[in-house]
Write a protein that holds these residues in place. Structure first.
Motif, PDB file in Angstrom:
ATOM      1  N   UNK A  90      16.971  -7.681  56.292  1.00 12.70           N
ATOM      2  CA  UNK A  90      16.229  -8.920  56.010  1.00 12.70           C
ATOM      3  C   UNK A  90      15.770  -9.634  57.278  1.00 12.70           C
ATOM      4  N   UNK A  91      14.600 -10.224  57.222  1.00 13.27           N
ATOM      5  CA  UNK A  91      14.033 -10.950  58.354  1.00 13.27           C
ATOM      6  C   UNK A  91      14.878 -12.152  58.737  1.00 13.27           C
ATOM      7  N   UNK A  92      15.577 -12.729  57.782  1.00 17.13           N
ATOM      8  CA  UNK A  92      16.382 -13.934  58.018  1.00 17.13           C
ATOM      9  C   UNK A  92      17.681 -13.667  58.768  1.00 17.13           C
ATOM     10  N   UNK A  93      18.039 -12.409  58.956  1.00 15.95           N
ATOM     11  CA  UNK A  93      19.354 -12.043  59.483  1.00 15.95           C
ATOM     12  C   UNK A  93      19.567 -12.573  60.907  1.00 15.95           C
ATOM     13  N   UNK A  94      20.765 -13.162  61.137  1.00 15.96           N
ATOM     14  CA  UNK A  94      21.120 -13.690  62.452  1.00 15.96           C
ATOM     15  C   UNK A  94      22.367 -13.022  63.035  1.00 15.96           C
ATOM     16  N   UNK A  95      23.255 -12.528  62.185  1.00 11.70           N
ATOM     17  CA  UNK A  95      24.510 -11.922  62.646  1.00 11.70           C
ATOM     18  C   UNK A  95      24.679 -10.578  61.957  1.00 11.70           C
ATOM     19  N   UNK A 155      14.943 -12.604  64.198  1.00  6.77           N
ATOM     20  CA  UNK A 155      15.739 -13.829  64.372  1.00  6.77           C
ATOM     21  C   UNK A 155      17.207 -13.555  64.685  1.00  6.77           C
ATOM     22  N   UNK A 156      17.517 -12.320  65.010  1.00  4.58           N
ATOM     23  CA  UNK A 156      18.922 -11.957  65.189  1.00  4.58           C
ATOM     24  C   UNK A 156      19.504 -12.597  66.445  1.00  4.58           C
ATOM     25  N   UNK A 203      20.021   5.059  73.399  1.00  3.89           N
ATOM     26  CA  UNK A 203      19.744   3.661  73.065  1.00  3.89           C
ATOM     27  C   UNK A 203      18.374   3.295  73.611  1.00  3.89           C
ATOM     28  N   UNK A 204      17.446   3.010  72.719  1.00  3.13           N
ATOM     29  CA  UNK A 204      16.074   2.714  73.124  1.00  3.13           C
ATOM     30  C   UNK A 204      15.960   1.292  73.661  1.00  3.13           C
ATOM     31  N   UNK A 205      15.312   1.166  74.830  1.00  6.18           N
ATOM     32  CA  UNK A 205      15.059  -0.163  75.384  1.00  6.18           C
ATOM     33  C   UNK A 205      14.195  -0.978  74.435  1.00  6.18           C
ATOM     34  N   UNK A 206      13.251  -0.334  73.797  1.00  8.71           N
ATOM     35  CA  UNK A 206      12.306  -1.044  72.943  1.00  8.71           C
ATOM     36  C   UNK A 206      12.975  -1.691  71.739  1.00  8.71           C
ATOM     37  N   UNK A 207      14.138  -1.205  71.367  1.00  6.78           N
ATOM     38  CA  UNK A 207      14.815  -1.758  70.189  1.00  6.78           C
ATOM     39  C   UNK A 207      15.126  -3.236  70.350  1.00  6.78           C
ATOM     40  N   UNK A 208      15.361  -3.675  71.592  1.00  7.16           N
ATOM     41  CA  UNK A 208      15.777  -5.053  71.838  1.00  7.16           C
ATOM     42  C   UNK A 208      14.687  -5.894  72.503  1.00  7.16           C
ATOM     43  N   UNK A 209      13.543  -5.283  72.753  1.00 11.70           N
ATOM     44  CA  UNK A 209      12.513  -5.918  73.571  1.00 11.70           C
ATOM     45  C   UNK A 209      12.003  -7.225  72.990  1.00 11.70           C
ATOM     46  N   UNK A 210      11.880  -7.325  71.681  1.00 10.69           N
ATOM     47  CA  UNK A 210      11.287  -8.518  71.069  1.00 10.69           C
ATOM     48  C   UNK A 210      12.306  -9.444  70.415  1.00 10.69           C
ATOM     49  N   UNK A 211      13.575  -9.238  70.687  1.00  5.92           N
ATOM     50  CA  UNK A 211      14.623 -10.076  70.078  1.00  5.92           C
ATOM     51  C   UNK A 211      14.895 -11.265  70.993  1.00  5.92           C
ATOM     52  N   UNK A 212      14.004 -12.233  70.946  1.00  4.30           N
ATOM     53  CA  UNK A 212      14.047 -13.354  71.879  1.00  4.30           C
ATOM     54  C   UNK A 212      15.191 -14.326  71.606  1.00  4.30           C
ATOM     55  N   UNK A 213      15.807 -14.252  70.435  1.00  2.67           N
ATOM     56  CA  UNK A 213      16.923 -15.143  70.101  1.00  2.67           C
ATOM     57  C   UNK A 213      18.281 -14.473  70.305  1.00  2.67           C
ATOM     58  N   UNK A 214      18.254 -13.256  70.739  1.00  2.00           N
ATOM     59  CA  UNK A 214      19.495 -12.496  70.880  1.00  2.00           C
ATOM     60  C   UNK A 214      20.401 -13.111  71.947  1.00  2.00           C
ATOM     61  N   UNK A 232      19.893  -3.070  80.253  1.00  2.00           N
ATOM     62  CA  UNK A 232      18.952  -2.421  79.357  1.00  2.00           C
ATOM     63  C   UNK A 232      18.711  -3.250  78.118  1.00  2.00           C
ATOM     64  N   UNK A 233      19.777  -3.948  77.680  1.00  2.00           N
ATOM     65  CA  UNK A 233      19.678  -4.706  76.444  1.00  2.00           C
ATOM     66  C   UNK A 233      19.080  -6.084  76.652  1.00  2.00           C
ATOM     67  N   UNK A 234      18.685  -6.397  77.888  1.00  2.00           N
ATOM     68  CA  UNK A 234      18.084  -7.697  78.159  1.00  2.00           C
ATOM     69  C   UNK A 234      16.579  -7.573  78.375  1.00  2.00           C
TER      70      UNK A 234
END
Length: 589
Positions: A515-520, A541-542, A557-568, A584-586
């Protein structure tokens, strides 16, 4: 007056009560705990003016190292004093000497402080031998005395008649005298918990002439029965943690103002009560009888009780007549007894129209008990032996907001598909630690929190979740879920889901279309070996992702997986076969 304590008021207290001194270790309690038991207007005045504040400029004549914000207040607390200060102004009204090393109070120094209203001696080493009988004779304005957490073996024989609060908690007291608390018309609160008082050391006339006492704390002593001739004005009576096995007939007949009665952790049985024990307590709102030896609900309970605690007894049945009188009951706590569903009469709760919280966990219920209160909002049935839920079990409990059925013996096939149809206000449902293999059908659309961890779930499909648009937390840890057993579209209706716990399962990669709403998102202790670029594409929104103790290698582990997670904020990858490069995860930062 007890025989052990008869003697001249001028004799030493050691001689007076040598025979009633018991050699038990004192269980010390922190002063912060004592303060929590005082009403707002009962705090030690000198303490309330100095605790938590900044040091004020001292007035002239203040004793060395002490604090004197006004001419009436002297605070010498926490200075490691071994001797009572000898240069205190006779004009003071509030004196604090708590948290020192004092062993005695010199009569000469104390007697000249005739204007004293507050004397705080908490947490010293004062003994009865160091407290002269005449120590308080000249303090005829004294209202508040705090002697808690000292080494007194007997109570002071003579205290001023002007007192409003006396705190003698956490000493070694074995004897109280008629004029310790008696003949004090303004006395409101008496604290004697954590001592060694038995009934012989508490005289029958201990409170004669002190008819305004509203708070009496006698918990954690050695009483074997409820004292008689207690003040008529008592509002709060604490007798927990004693050895009380009976309440003498008529002992509580005059306490019609009593609102709180604590009797937990004693030896009370039904033989130690009679039908009139509580019947005249018309103002009683809180009654705690937990952790005793009761085999039945006491008879004659007054109608105004709002909270009744009967947990940790030996109740095996609930007949209809015992609770029916308690029309104002809101909280009924029956946990840790021997109740069975067949022992609960269908009319046991029928007249409890205000009851909104019912705890029946840790009993022997083999099914949902009949006749549940119609307006109950919180129902705790965990840790029983419930094996099925029928069509009508919750048909009348339309007001339920919280239902806990965890740690029972429920199988998916034994939960009727319409069992929850009437629970349109249910927000929290806990069916964890059962034997479920698939999600129950007909879950209420009002659900916000659903606990299904520690079951045997081996598949997820959209149908049971289709209407759960208000669901915020879904707990599925400790099951047998695999990616192949999660049907496409399972999460599509969970538009409000913020927390998803899939830890301790058998997942081999990140579930798709979350779900798009997921945070945790909790995925620790699975079999995840790869994180592809699209893994979190639907969850922008994670905030937190836990991936510890999986099968991850850095190369997978793909770098791109976390690229757009600005709230992480947190990614936990500890416990994998090799360290994952955190930088890598930043990539999206």
């Amino acid at each position: 007056m007890p025989l052990e304590c008869i003697g001249s008021f001028r004799h030493s207290t050691q001689q007076l009560c040598r025979s009633c001194l018991l050699l038990f270790l004192l269980v010390s309690i922190p002063y912060s705990f004592l303060l929590e038991n005082f009403d707002d207007d009962e705090l030690p005045l000198a303490t309330s003016q100095t605790l938590g504040g900044t040091a004020a400029q001292n007035v002239p004549g203040c004793p060395d190292n002490c604090t004197c914000p006004t001419e009436e207040t002297v605070d010498c607390g926490g200075l490691d004093l071994h001797i009572f200060p000898n240069n205190i102004s006779a004009a003071i009204q509030h004196l604090s000497l708590q948290n020192n090393q004092l062993q005695e109070l010199p009569y000469k120094e104390l007697s000249r402080l005739t204007g004293l209203r507050t004397l705080n001696l908490h947490n010293n080493h004062i003994t009865s031998e160091g407290l002269p009988d005449e120590a308080f004779e000249s303090l005829q304005l004294l209202q508040y005395i705090y002697l808690a957490n000292n080494k007194l073996s007997v109570a002071p024989q003579l205290l001023p008649s002007t007192l409003r609060i006396v705190d003698l908690a956490a000493n070694h007291l074995t004897c109280v005298y008629p004029l310790t608390f008696g003949h004090k018309p303004g006395l409101r609160s008496v604290y004697m918990h954590n001592n060694q008082l038995n009934n012989t050391g508490l005289p029958f006339d201990a409170f004669n002439g002190s008819d305004a006492v509203s708070t009496l704390i006698l918990s954690s002593n050695l009483l074997t029965y409820v004292p008689q001739n207690l003040p008529r004005a008592i509002v709060r009576l604490h007798l927990q943690n004693n050895h009380i096995s009976r309440i003498p007939k008529g002992a509580l007949n005059s306490q019609w103002r009593l609102r709180e009665l604590y009797l937990q952790n004693n030896n009370l049985s039904n033989n130690g009560l009679d039908t009139s024990t509580f019947s005249r307590l018309k103002s009683l709102e809180y009654l705690d009888l937990s952790n005793n030896n009761l085999s039945q609900v006491p008879a004659g309970l007054p109608p105004n009780i709002a909270i009744l605690h009967l947990g940790r007894n030996h109740l095996s049945a609930l007949p209809p007549e015992r609770l029916s009188r308690v029309r104002s009951l809101q909280y009924l706590l029956l946990q840790s007894n021997a109740l069975t569903a067949s022992g609960v009469h269908p009319e046991a709760f029928s007249r409890l129209r205000s009851l909104h919280t019912l705890h029946m966990y840790n009993n022997r219920l083999e099914s949902i008990p009949p006749g549940l209160p119609r307006r109950v909002r919180s129902l705790m049935l965990l840790h029983n032996q419930i094996a099925c839920i029928g069509l009508e079990d919750f048909a009348a409990t339309y007001a339920l907001v919280e239902l806990n059925l965890s740690y029972n013996r429920l199988y998916s096939a034994h939960i009727h598909r319409l069992a929850f149809r009437k629970l349109r206000r249910l927000e929290t449902l806990d069916i964890s630690a059962n034997q479920l293999t698939y999600l129950p059908a007909g879950l209420p659309s009002s659900l916000q929190v659903l606990h299904l961890q520690k079951n045997q779930l081996n598949s997820l499909s959209p149908e049971p979740l289709v209407n759960l648009t208000m669901l915020k937390e879904l707990h599925l840890a400790h099951n047998r879920l695999r990616i192949s057993s999660i049907s496409p579209g399972t999460w599509q209706e969970l538009h409000g889901l913020k927390l998803l716990d899939l830890s301790y399962n058998e997942l081999s990669y990140i579930p798709p279309d979350l779900p798009e709403s997921l945070e945790y998102l909790y995925l620790q202790h699975n079999r995840i070996a790869v994180i592809v670029a699209e893994a979190f594409l639907t969850t922008p929104n994670i905030h937190v992702i836990t991936l510890r103790s999986n099968h991850l290698l850095a190369a997978n582990v793909s770098e791109a997986a976390f690229a757009d997670l600005n709230l992480l904020e947190v990614v936990d990858t500890t416990g994998n076969p090799e360290p994952i490069n955190i930088s890598l995860l930043q990539a999206g930062r």
